[in-house]
Design a protein around this motif. Structure first.
Motif, PDB file in Angstrom:
ATOM      1  N   ARG A 136      35.536  41.283  37.543  1.00  0.00           N
ATOM      2  CA  ARG A 136      36.703  41.647  36.983  1.00  0.00           C
ATOM      3  C   ARG A 136      37.424  42.700  37.430  1.00  0.00           C
ATOM      4  O   ARG A 136      36.983  43.831  39.331  1.00  0.00           O
ATOM      5  N   PHE A 137      38.665  42.696  37.995  1.00  0.00           N
ATOM      6  CA  PHE A 137      39.314  43.527  39.298  1.00  0.00           C
ATOM      7  C   PHE A 137      39.431  45.124  39.084  1.00  0.00           C
ATOM      8  O   PHE A 137      39.992  45.439  37.528  1.00  0.00           O
ATOM      9  N   ALA A 138      39.136  45.806  40.039  1.00  0.00           N
ATOM     10  CA  ALA A 138      39.032  47.126  39.383  1.00  0.00           C
ATOM     11  C   ALA A 138      40.368  47.653  40.420  1.00  0.00           C
ATOM     12  O   ALA A 138      40.655  47.136  41.574  1.00  0.00           O
ATOM     13  N   TYR A 155      42.036  38.338  41.622  1.00  0.00           N
ATOM     14  CA  TYR A 155      41.849  36.808  41.709  1.00  0.00           C
ATOM     15  C   TYR A 155      42.483  36.148  40.693  1.00  0.00           C
ATOM     16  O   TYR A 155      41.492  35.644  39.462  1.00  0.00           O
ATOM     17  N   PRO A 156      42.627  35.606  39.698  1.00  0.00           N
ATOM     18  CA  PRO A 156      43.639  35.887  39.165  1.00  0.00           C
ATOM     19  C   PRO A 156      43.511  33.748  38.188  1.00  0.00           C
ATOM     20  O   PRO A 156      44.017  33.279  39.076  1.00  0.00           O
ATOM     21  N   MET A 157      43.654  33.501  37.464  1.00  0.00           N
ATOM     22  CA  MET A 157      44.053  32.202  37.254  1.00  0.00           C
ATOM     23  C   MET A 157      45.268  32.093  36.527  1.00  0.00           C
ATOM     24  O   MET A 157      45.468  32.372  35.208  1.00  0.00           O
ATOM     25  N   GLY A 158      46.107  31.054  36.995  1.00  0.00           N
ATOM     26  CA  GLY A 158      47.228  30.200  35.901  1.00  0.00           C
ATOM     27  C   GLY A 158      47.168  28.959  35.858  1.00  0.00           C
ATOM     28  O   GLY A 158      45.899  27.960  35.960  1.00  0.00           O
ATOM     29  N   LEU A 205      31.739  25.798  37.664  1.00  0.00           N
ATOM     30  CA  LEU A 205      31.571  25.310  38.882  1.00  0.00           C
ATOM     31  C   LEU A 205      30.967  26.573  39.525  1.00  0.00           C
ATOM     32  O   LEU A 205      30.618  26.733  40.743  1.00  0.00           O
ATOM     33  N   GLY A 206      31.367  27.827  38.885  1.00  0.00           N
ATOM     34  CA  GLY A 206      31.204  28.890  39.496  1.00  0.00           C
ATOM     35  C   GLY A 206      32.375  29.416  39.984  1.00  0.00           C
ATOM     36  O   GLY A 206      31.704  30.625  40.819  1.00  0.00           O
ATOM     37  N   LEU A 207      33.016  29.534  39.923  1.00  0.00           N
ATOM     38  CA  LEU A 207      34.658  30.348  40.302  1.00  0.00           C
ATOM     39  C   LEU A 207      34.662  31.882  39.716  1.00  0.00           C
ATOM     40  O   LEU A 207      34.286  32.225  38.925  1.00  0.00           O
ATOM     41  N   SER A 208      34.420  32.438  40.886  1.00  0.00           N
ATOM     42  CA  SER A 208      34.361  34.270  40.403  1.00  0.00           C
ATOM     43  C   SER A 208      36.051  34.548  40.066  1.00  0.00           C
ATOM     44  O   SER A 208      36.670  35.621  40.264  1.00  0.00           O
ATOM     45  N   VAL A 209      36.918  34.070  39.166  1.00  0.00           N
ATOM     46  CA  VAL A 209      37.583  34.432  38.619  1.00  0.00           C
ATOM     47  C   VAL A 209      37.720  35.468  37.308  1.00  0.00           C
ATOM     48  O   VAL A 209      36.661  35.731  36.997  1.00  0.00           O
ATOM     49  N   ASP A 210      38.496  35.761  37.931  1.00  0.00           N
ATOM     50  CA  ASP A 210      38.792  37.842  36.550  1.00  0.00           C
ATOM     51  C   ASP A 210      39.239  37.134  35.316  1.00  0.00           C
ATOM     52  O   ASP A 210      41.095  36.937  35.567  1.00  0.00           O
TER      53      ASP A 210
END
Length: 856
Positions: free
Chosen positions: A32-34, A83-86, A164-169
């Motif tokens: 999570r982005f802080a 690191y967001p995902m759209g 896959l292990g993407l470290s996306v928030d």
């Protein structure tokens, strides 16, 4: 929840790591982005929003893994990673998927059905039911089906990304069709329209006759198409003036002939008129320097429109328009009574015979008539030519005059080139692709589409007393009203009863091209309108990762939007991935039908193995799909598990234990070089070189160093020697685990958890300084020399087909004096590792090291 510091497993395994650790990362909000309150502390990534229209393939896994490696590295470097995902869920791919999935087609003339329910998917119907005609639904109902199916697809995509292990928030996601995306896209457009940077024009545009929509230059591909040259005679008095054309069906649309001003063959004809065959229309002969004297007969007909060269000539020579091809790709009627025809009745009759026919059928009819008329000179000549296609279409594009919306780009060419210089490109040569595209701009960016599922243009038009729209004065909303749907919402000062009536209004029917929304991905992800605090902390962004094939579309258009809105580049770095190639070296793509879906690969080899394969593909370089690399990656992950188990099973060194032995210091010196190389590579987004450096050290560590110090680490020798070996093994493993963490997140998290109380992915990236004085004092060549000797011992035993534990009577090492000193400092380790009774060192005259092994 998974516990850290649990006992070492009896038999380490990769099985189950993905589900266990993925669940933990989610529950613990590891990624999570802080908000740190400082832009300098942030590393923000403009993650590509994948198209939600079916399934992901290994090409997606390939490039998204590259991005994740960078994200994990920057997080370990101490950055707060945004690191967001759209989800790119509007536009033609989604429409096609919905049509095929539900067996429907959109009919905008139908009213909205409030009681509408989604049809049974085609896959669940009987064979007879699947043959039934597609069901027509209203535009609003069709859009609802699109929204329903994309929501389901997004959940599937998210599940695969997590595996896959993407470290996306995952608390920060967006779509290109949701309410916030509509608000953002519409607000950006309204600002451009008010400033004059967006404008509408009735102009010739490339048109896909299958999908019934305009197409932008960046969406065009060229394909080689077979055809024929036809030599056709125009009349100038009693003389023939012959042109050569591959498109004789456009004769009714001919408005002039054109020749080069310096072509002596036609100089006397310039300014004269000739008469077209069959249709008898008088057209002028004009001069233009773009006419090719070497092509065909050197004189060409200008038709409205055969290609973009016709458009250029038409515009520059101020010629009339005779539109003969409609939006459906069929021949439109012309009124020859209004044209300068020598025989309007005959011309009309001939033309009426081809009206409503497809281009192909009309061509056959015109050629037959030319041959019968005697105006077709000689035999046709076969040829192949490059023809423009919509990248998602299978029929040649036509040029159709239509009213469209554009964003100015040509006028900003030099500014956009300057923006490209401000971006750091990885690899650097990719900048030239951007520059080539910008320098070649010859038309503004066409952003309107005649589709259904997209962001609506936020405007209306007043209707005059005859019910005709006034396109010159669009009614734009205030930004506070956004988002709006002009087909359902009313402009200020009007009521719904006035829609479509004289003196009332009509909504803009077109939607924005998907790139017009995707080009705003930084604004969408960073909360441009909704979260000013976040926007200030993450924009301009640090990184745009993407494929090199969409530099001219996504990358270029994002630069355009940021330049026009913010006067800045949208990011500091652009990292380009290559394509995945199939065994025939062709790009993998859904349109080619050669894609491989990744689900079974993740099940068979494990996520870390698949990630290893992806990381082996160099930045910007096309890479072959190779499961063999995944097998190597799995072997690496298993080796890391087992090596960790071995090291951590040894007695822990005493607190403050130091590295004292020469071999141990040599290993740490070698590790220091690895840390420097890997850090430099990853700072430059070269994940492949970074992985290569780390992996080379790891295999040296396992195959050579561990074998050399194993006996000493077990306690066979001095207590100081044992402590030195154990401390070095633990320190090296700790550093190597962190080095591997961005590429092998599951395996490293597992081994790290055996002795640590928190996740490796929030641990600090290794620094040379933590390796202590031993690394500074050590000499890597000592480790290399010892490794060469023990390798020779192993080879001798293998050749003799005896056990690696077999006794050796003597090992004789012949080497230069300097090398002998290095080997002498580690001879006790060599003797123990080789189970040798004696190690003899002899000075040699050659520079090369040689080893003789005498077995017992």
């Amino acid at each position: 929840m998974t516990r850290y510091g649990s006992p070492l497993p009896e038999k380490p395994s990769l099985d189950g790591l993905e589900s266990r650790w993925s669940e933990f990362w989610s529950e613990a909000d590891v990624y999570r982005f802080a908000r740190p309150g400082s832009r300098d502390a942030v590393f923000s990534i403009d993650t590509p929003p994948p198209t939600v229209s079916g399934s992901l393939h290994v090409g997606h896994v390939f490039s998204y893994t590259h991005t994740d490696i960078v994200a994990r590295f920057q997080r370990m470097r101490g950055k707060r990673v945004f690191y967001p995902m759209g989800w790119d869920d509007n536009g033609l791919p989604t429409e096609r998927r919905v049509q095929n999935y539900y067996g429907v087609r959109c009919d905008p003339s139908l009213p909205y059905d409030q009681d509408f329910t989604a049809p049974v998917p085609m896959s669940e119907r009987t064979a007879k039911e699947r043959k039934a005609p597609a069901r027509s639904v209203s535009r609003q109902n069709f859009v609802e089906l699109c929204e329903k199916l994309t929501a389901e697809d997004e959940l599937v995509f998210e599940g695969l990304w997590r595996k896959l292990g993407l470290s996306v928030d995952w608390s920060v996601t967006y779509s290109t069709i949701g309410k916030e995306a509509q608000r953002t896209s519409q607000a950006a457009f309204v600002r451009l329209a008010r400033s004059g940077e967006a404008y509408q024009s009735e102009a010739p545009t490339m048109w896909d006759v299958s999908f019934q929509t305009a197409v932008a230059n960046a969406e065009v591909v060229e394909k080689e198409v077979s055809g024929s040259y036809h030599r056709v005679a125009f009349k100038h008095g009693n003389e023939d003036v012959c042109i050569e054309t591959t498109r004789p069906e456009l004769l009714p649309a001919c408005v002039a002939l054109v020749a080069h001003p310096d072509d002596d063959r036609y100089r006397s004809l310039i300014g004269e008129e000739v008469v077209s065959p069959l249709f008898g229309v008088r057209v002028p002969v004009l001069a233009h320097p773009a006419a090719d004297r070497e092509k065909g007969s050197g004189i060409a007909m200008i038709c409205t429109f055969g290609d973009m060269t016709d458009v250029m000539w038409w515009r520059e020579l101020r010629l009339p328009t005779r539109t003969v091809i409609g939006r459906d790709g069929r021949i439109l009627p012309l009124d020859f009574a209004e044209l300068p025809s020598t025989d309007a009745t005959r011309a009309q009759r001939l033309h009426d015979e081809i009206v409503g026919k497809t281009v192909h059928t009309a061509r056959e009819s015109v050629v037959a008539a030319l041959r019968e008329d005697g105006s077709l000179i000689g035999d046709t000549r076969p040829t192949t030519r490059a023809v423009k296609f919509f990248e998602k279409g299978d029929k040649p594009l036509e040029i159709v005059s239509s009213r469209q919306w554009f964003i100015k780009t040509v006028a900003h060419r030099e500014e956009l080139l300057a923006r490209g210089e401000e971006i750091q490109w990885h690899p650097p040569h990719m900048r030239s692709r951007y520059n080539d595209w910008v320098q070649g701009l010859n038309a503004d960016w066409l952003i309107s589409r005649q589709r259904f599922f997209g962001v609506p243009f936020p405007m209306w038009y007043a209707l005059d007393a005859d019910g005709l729209p006034d396109y010159s004065e669009p009614i734009l909303p205030d930004e506070s009203m956004l988002p709006i749907d002009p087909s359902a919402d009313c402009p200020p000062g009007f009521t719904e009863e006035q829609r479509g009536t004289p003196g009332g209004f009509m909504g803009e029917p077109d939607v924005m091209d998907t790139w017009a929304t995707s080009s705003l991905s930084p604004q969408l992800a960073c909360g441009w309108l909704s979260d000013p605090e976040l926007f200030a902390q993450v924009y301009p962004m640090d990184l745009r990762p993407q494929g090199h094939d969409i530099i001219r579309t996504w990358l270029f258009t994002t630069v355009v939007r940021s330049h026009l809105e913010a006067g800045a580049t949208p990011w500091k770095h652009a990292a380009l991935s290559g394509w995945i190639l199939d065994p025939d070296r062709k790009k993998m793509s859904k349109s080619q039908g050669n894609v491989v879906t990744p689900g079974h690969l993740l099940d068979e080899y494990g996520a870390d193995a698949v990630r290893y394969w992806a990381a082996s593909g160099r930045p910007g370089t096309d890479t072959a799909f190779d499961p063999q690399q995944m097998k190597i990656g799995r072997r690496l992950a298993v080796k890391l598990l087992n090596a960790s188990k071995f090291v951590l099973s040894l007695p822990a060194p005493a607190a403050g234990a130091e590295t004292t032995d020469a071999l141990d210091k040599a290993l740490l010196a070698k590790l220091a070089s690895t840390v420097r190389e890997a850090t430099e590579a990853l700072e430059g987004f070269d994940y492949t070189s970074g992985l290569d450096s780390i992996e080379r050290f790891f295999w040296f560590f396992c195959d050579n160093y561990v074998e050399l110090v194993k006996e000493r680490a077990y306690g066979k020798g001095t207590p100081e020697g044992a402590e030195s070996a154990r401390a070095t093994l633990r320190l090296a493993l700790d550093v190597v685990t962190r080095l591997f963490a961005p590429v092998l997140p599951y395996t490293t998290e597992e081994t790290w958890s055996w002795t640590h109380g928190s996740t490796v992915h929030l641990a600090a990236w290794p620094a040379v300084g933590e390796l202590g004085a031993g690394a500074a004092e050590g000499r890597p060549e000592v480790a290399e020399a010892a490794s060469s000797v023990i390798a020779a011992v192993r080879k001798a035993k293998s050749t003799a087909k005896v056990s690696m534990r077999a006794e050796v009577a003597r090992v004789v090492v012949v080497a230069p004096a300097g090398v002998l000193a290095e080997i002498g400092s580690v001879s006790a380790d060599i003797q123990a590792a080789g189970n040798a009774a004696e190690v003899v060192l002899r000075a040699g005259e050659d520079d090369e090291l040689s080893v003789e092994v005498e077995l017992s």
